[in-house]
Scaffold this active site. Structure first.
Site, PDB file in Angstrom:
ATOM      1  N   HIS A 102      14.758   0.879  30.273  1.00  0.00           N
ATOM      2  CA  HIS A 102      13.489   0.171  30.382  1.00  0.00           C
ATOM      3  C   HIS A 102      13.681  -1.325  30.594  1.00  0.00           C
ATOM      4  CE1 HIS A 102       9.435   1.406  30.402  1.00  0.00           C
ATOM      5  NE2 HIS A 102       9.095   1.193  29.151  1.00  0.00           N
ATOM      6  N   ASN A 110       4.413  -2.924  26.702  1.00  0.00           N
ATOM      7  CA  ASN A 110       3.027  -2.522  26.943  1.00  0.00           C
ATOM      8  C   ASN A 110       2.035  -3.678  26.994  1.00  0.00           C
ATOM      9  OD1 ASN A 110       4.225  -0.051  26.794  1.00  0.00           O
ATOM     10  ND2 ASN A 110       2.979   0.734  25.107  1.00  0.00           N
TER      11      ASN A 110
END
Length: 224
Positions: free
Chosen positions: A25, A69
């Site tokens: 990620h 996020n």
């Protein structure tokens, strides 16, 4: 994307902290670290702006420290403070749609299920900003969160390093010559297939397994 608007902000997506440093990620952070070294730029934590910032040649490098996020909470206010347009913000992030060792430049597009991109789209005011997607491979039978927060396998590391180097070169070229010039060089074009005559048997080159379905850049295929 307008050719009149140069890239002024380069964002790499990832999660802060040592536990996430080498995970799939965080390939956006990996590319930004390479760019900072290339430019001799020093990272400085700006708590008020919720990010690590470094200054390159005419560009601001940003690694949001909000966790993935909420990436837009860092980038949106900085973009508006400097009065830049979304088209001047390049975002580099991971994509499970592409195998490790591939990448793709796009001038705009949807989030494609990526939560960091969803946040950026919300805070930048739409989807019209350029992005560089770095392949991290599909999870297969693995659970998604475990895949993206996991580390690359030893046999994937050489492909990853080649791809990160190309992402660095593509971004540097974009700063110098613009988005389209970099896309023309680093996005592999689909090959046109000859039309099949009625009754003609399908050739191996036309079979689905041989078709190049994405404009991806396999590591080592494009000479920088």
């Amino acid at each position: 994307m307008s050719a009149d608007l140069p890239i002024r902000i380069i964002v790499g997506l990832g999660n802060p902290g040592r536990d996430y440093a080498e995970t799939r990620h965080n390939v956006g952070f990996m590319v930004l670290d390479r760019l900072a070294r290339r430019f001799g730029a020093e990272w400085k934590l700006d708590k008020a702006r919720k990010g690590e910032l470094a200054v390159g040649p005419g560009v601001l490098l940003i690694k949001p420290q909000t966790f993935m996020n909420c990436s837009g909470e860092c980038v949106g206010p900085i973009m508006r403070y400097y009065k830049f347009e979304p088209e001047q913000v390049l975002v580099i992030y991971d994509d499970i749609s592409f195998p490790v060792g591939t990448m793709r430049l796009r001038a705009s597009g949807s989030a494609g299920g990526h939560n960091g991109m969803k946040s950026l789209i919300a805070h930048l005011g739409g989807e019209k900003f350029p992005r560089l997607r770095v392949g991290i491979g599909a999870p297969g039978q693995k659970e998604m969160v475990g895949h993206v927060l996991g580390k690359f396998a030893p046999d994937e590391r050489p492909l990853l390093e080649e791809c990160l180097a190309k992402a660095e070169e593509a971004t540097a070229m974009m700063i110098r010559e613009g988005f389209q010039a970099a896309a023309n060089k680093f996005n592999v074009k689909k090959e046109k297939k000859p039309r099949k005559k009625p009754g003609q048997a399908e050739t191996p080159a036309e079979s689905p397994s041989a078709e190049n379905t994405e404009n991806t850049v396999p590591a080592g295929e494009v000479t920088a």
